[in-house]
Design an enzyme around this catalytic site. Sequence first.
Site, PDB file in Angstrom:
ATOM      1  CG  HIS A  17      40.251  35.055  42.892  1.00  0.00           C
ATOM      2  ND1 HIS A  17      40.060  36.114  43.743  1.00  0.00           N
ATOM      3  CD2 HIS A  17      39.034  34.753  42.374  1.00  0.00           C
ATOM      4  CE1 HIS A  17      38.777  36.430  43.751  1.00  0.00           C
ATOM      5  NE2 HIS A  17      38.128  35.613  42.929  1.00  0.00           N
ATOM      6  CE  LYS A  41      30.475  41.144  40.633  1.00  0.00           C
ATOM      7  NZ  LYS A  41      31.401  40.031  40.866  1.00  0.00           N
ATOM      8  NE  ARG A  90      32.951  31.381  46.436  1.00  0.00           N
ATOM      9  CZ  ARG A  90      32.686  32.537  45.855  1.00  0.00           C
ATOM     10  NH1 ARG A  90      33.661  33.270  45.393  1.00  0.00           N
ATOM     11  NH2 ARG A  90      31.464  32.979  45.725  1.00  0.00           N
ATOM     12  CB  SER A 128      36.479  39.459  46.368  1.00  0.00           C
ATOM     13  OG  SER A 128      37.485  38.820  45.634  1.00  0.00           O
TER      14      SER A 128
END
Length: 160
Positions: A17, A41, A90, A128
């Site tokens: 990030h 989340k 990614r 993450s």
Amino acid sequence: MAIVVYPGSFDPITNGHADLIQRAARLFSQVIVGVARNISKHPLFSLDERIDLVRAAIGELPNVRVMPIDGLLVDFVTAQKGQVILRGLRAVSDFEYEFQLATMNRHLRPQIETIFLTPAEQHSFISSSLVKEVARFGGDVSVFLHPTVAAALRERIAAA
């Protein structure tokens, strides 16, 4: 130059990030890192903690601001006078979901563009979620995180 908004939950912010933020800061006059509340989340860190960790991880970049997002991203971008949404890719597997988001955002606000950046190769597999999972099982994730973020993650997992 345009104002770009880089949204995410950043729970926690990774070096991938931070890489994208630093690179965006060279490309745009202003970068707004929008930290999403995103309670669906079930974040490990509170919104305020995530904002503080983002600030710690990116340091002092004169054209970068970190702000909370609550509500529709396109409404936030419009309120900040932004023209561009930045998203990271990614791997190819990220593309389908990101394409759906970009298409919906373009439907809601056609004047806002979405651009994609890929992280540096050494960060291309970091997420993450993966970092948290490895840390929960006692793995060393310090190479993937700013030292302040790594310390906060260790402390949070130890307290759980």
